[in-house]
Design a protein around this motif. Sequence first.
Motif, PDB file in Angstrom:
ATOM      1  N   ALA A  86       0.862  -0.959  -0.234  1.00  0.00           N
ATOM      2  CA  ALA A  86       0.491   0.808  -0.094  1.00  0.00           C
ATOM      3  C   ALA A  86       0.855   0.842  -0.208  1.00  0.00           C
ATOM      4  O   ALA A  86       1.912   1.224   0.584  1.00  0.00           O
ATOM      5  N   MET A  87       0.360   2.476  -0.415  1.00  0.00           N
ATOM      6  CA  MET A  87       1.413   3.490  -1.122  1.00  0.00           C
ATOM      7  C   MET A  87      -0.102   4.714  -0.549  1.00  0.00           C
ATOM      8  O   MET A  87      -0.706   4.625  -0.751  1.00  0.00           O
ATOM      9  N   SER A  88       1.396   5.527   0.573  1.00  0.00           N
ATOM     10  CA  SER A  88      -0.044   6.525   0.907  1.00  0.00           C
ATOM     11  C   SER A  88       0.658   8.035   1.954  1.00  0.00           C
ATOM     12  O   SER A  88       2.124   7.913   1.090  1.00  0.00           O
ATOM     13  N   TRP A  89       0.283   8.734   1.334  1.00  0.00           N
ATOM     14  CA  TRP A  89       1.084  10.475   1.516  1.00  0.00           C
ATOM     15  C   TRP A  89       0.730  10.622   2.709  1.00  0.00           C
ATOM     16  O   TRP A  89      -0.851  10.476   3.324  1.00  0.00           O
ATOM     17  N   TYR A  90       1.121  11.339   3.685  1.00  0.00           N
ATOM     18  CA  TYR A  90       1.687  12.004   4.486  1.00  0.00           C
ATOM     19  C   TYR A  90       2.162  13.085   4.472  1.00  0.00           C
ATOM     20  O   TYR A  90       2.462  13.623   3.264  1.00  0.00           O
ATOM     21  N   ARG A  91       1.303  13.958   5.532  1.00  0.00           N
ATOM     22  CA  ARG A  91       1.988  15.887   5.467  1.00  0.00           C
ATOM     23  C   ARG A  91       2.460  16.125   7.022  1.00  0.00           C
ATOM     24  O   ARG A  91       1.832  15.515   7.732  1.00  0.00           O
ATOM     25  N   GLN A  92       3.089  17.204   7.036  1.00  0.00           N
ATOM     26  CA  GLN A  92       3.214  17.982   8.439  1.00  0.00           C
ATOM     27  C   GLN A  92       3.559  19.406   7.904  1.00  0.00           C
ATOM     28  O   GLN A  92       4.041  19.753   7.611  1.00  0.00           O
ATOM     29  N   THR A 139      -4.287   1.094  -1.632  1.00  0.00           N
ATOM     30  CA  THR A 139      -4.059  -0.271  -1.730  1.00  0.00           C
ATOM     31  C   THR A 139      -3.563  -0.802  -2.886  1.00  0.00           C
ATOM     32  O   THR A 139      -3.204   0.291  -4.333  1.00  0.00           O
ATOM     33  N   SER A 140      -2.550  -2.084  -2.460  1.00  0.00           N
ATOM     34  CA  SER A 140      -1.692  -2.247  -3.886  1.00  0.00           C
ATOM     35  C   SER A 140      -3.104  -3.563  -4.852  1.00  0.00           C
ATOM     36  O   SER A 140      -3.049  -3.592  -5.778  1.00  0.00           O
ATOM     37  N   GLY A 141      -4.358  -3.290  -4.175  1.00  0.00           N
ATOM     38  CA  GLY A 141      -5.431  -3.604  -4.654  1.00  0.00           C
ATOM     39  C   GLY A 141      -5.876  -2.179  -5.893  1.00  0.00           C
ATOM     40  O   GLY A 141      -7.351  -2.585  -6.156  1.00  0.00           O
ATOM     41  N   GLY A 142      -5.420  -1.466  -4.838  1.00  0.00           N
ATOM     42  CA  GLY A 142      -6.288   0.317  -6.032  1.00  0.00           C
ATOM     43  C   GLY A 142      -7.095   0.765  -5.597  1.00  0.00           C
ATOM     44  O   GLY A 142      -7.555   1.408  -5.970  1.00  0.00           O
ATOM     45  N   ILE A 143      -7.718   0.100  -3.657  1.00  0.00           N
ATOM     46  CA  ILE A 143      -9.108   0.898  -2.982  1.00  0.00           C
ATOM     47  C   ILE A 143      -8.358   2.210  -3.171  1.00  0.00           C
ATOM     48  O   ILE A 143      -7.262   1.852  -1.725  1.00  0.00           O
ATOM     49  N   THR A 144      -9.050   2.492  -2.885  1.00  0.00           N
ATOM     50  CA  THR A 144      -8.358   4.429  -2.132  1.00  0.00           C
ATOM     51  C   THR A 144      -9.133   5.399  -0.858  1.00  0.00           C
ATOM     52  O   THR A 144     -10.373   4.597  -0.779  1.00  0.00           O
ATOM     53  N   ARG A 179     -11.302  16.511  -3.033  1.00  0.00           N
ATOM     54  CA  ARG A 179     -10.134  17.587  -4.080  1.00  0.00           C
ATOM     55  C   ARG A 179      -8.749  17.121  -4.547  1.00  0.00           C
ATOM     56  O   ARG A 179      -8.296  17.753  -5.071  1.00  0.00           O
ATOM     57  N   PHE A 180      -9.130  15.694  -3.599  1.00  0.00           N
ATOM     58  CA  PHE A 180      -7.004  14.998  -3.958  1.00  0.00           C
ATOM     59  C   PHE A 180      -7.780  13.752  -4.276  1.00  0.00           C
ATOM     60  O   PHE A 180      -8.454  12.806  -3.863  1.00  0.00           O
ATOM     61  N   GLY A 181      -6.933  13.376  -5.164  1.00  0.00           N
ATOM     62  CA  GLY A 181      -6.999  12.121  -5.817  1.00  0.00           C
ATOM     63  C   GLY A 181      -5.151  11.423  -6.075  1.00  0.00           C
ATOM     64  O   GLY A 181      -4.524  12.094  -5.129  1.00  0.00           O
ATOM     65  N   ILE A 182      -5.447  10.063  -6.022  1.00  0.00           N
ATOM     66  CA  ILE A 182      -4.224   8.913  -5.838  1.00  0.00           C
ATOM     67  C   ILE A 182      -4.148   8.101  -6.695  1.00  0.00           C
ATOM     68  O   ILE A 182      -5.385   7.478  -6.770  1.00  0.00           O
ATOM     69  N   SER A 183      -3.379   7.658  -7.442  1.00  0.00           N
ATOM     70  CA  SER A 183      -3.170   7.237  -8.208  1.00  0.00           C
ATOM     71  C   SER A 183      -1.770   6.219  -7.902  1.00  0.00           C
ATOM     72  O   SER A 183      -0.681   6.447  -8.286  1.00  0.00           O
ATOM     73  N   ARG A 184      -1.938   4.945  -8.636  1.00  0.00           N
ATOM     74  CA  ARG A 184      -0.212   4.302  -8.640  1.00  0.00           C
ATOM     75  C   ARG A 184      -0.424   3.446 -10.323  1.00  0.00           C
ATOM     76  O   ARG A 184      -1.057   3.113 -11.281  1.00  0.00           O
ATOM     77  N   ASP A 185       0.699   3.404 -10.140  1.00  0.00           N
ATOM     78  CA  ASP A 185       1.855   2.837 -11.606  1.00  0.00           C
ATOM     79  C   ASP A 185       2.349   2.048 -11.397  1.00  0.00           C
ATOM     80  O   ASP A 185       3.656   1.928 -11.078  1.00  0.00           O
ATOM     81  N   ASN A 186       2.058   0.680 -11.206  1.00  0.00           N
ATOM     82  CA  ASN A 186       2.744  -0.653 -11.242  1.00  0.00           C
ATOM     83  C   ASN A 186       3.556  -0.686 -11.769  1.00  0.00           C
ATOM     84  O   ASN A 186       5.159  -1.604 -11.543  1.00  0.00           O
ATOM     85  N   ALA A 187       3.457  -0.632 -13.250  1.00  0.00           N
ATOM     86  CA  ALA A 187       4.905  -0.600 -14.647  1.00  0.00           C
ATOM     87  C   ALA A 187       6.322   0.433 -13.948  1.00  0.00           C
ATOM     88  O   ALA A 187       6.695  -0.695 -14.294  1.00  0.00           O
TER      89      ALA A 187
END
Length: 114
Positions: A32-38, A51-56, A65-73
Amino acid sequence: VQLQASGGGLVQAGGSLRLSCAAAGFTFRSFAMSWYRQAPGKQRELVATITSGGITTYVDSVKGRFGISRDNAKNTVYPQMSSLKPEDTAVYYCAALQGFRDYWGQGTQVTVSS
């Protein structure tokens, strides 16, 4: 293991930014990939996860306002930020998470001017 975040910068309120985080040294597609901020003087906050399965999932303050996507390639995760507000100003960090393992990037500054 390496997580290289990029794309931060200065933007006016209402504007958009697309960050990216390129990963190396681990099986990216299994994490799973996450973004945090401080923000200055505040605790680190989880902003978005894919998540690894693409659930956001998103923290309430950025939903819509925000989106997140991943490119496993490309071993890369992309947070897309729009309708930015001054309160979004922070250092943004990407993190890779799998069970008890976690890896962190170095952070990228996002500054939203009013």
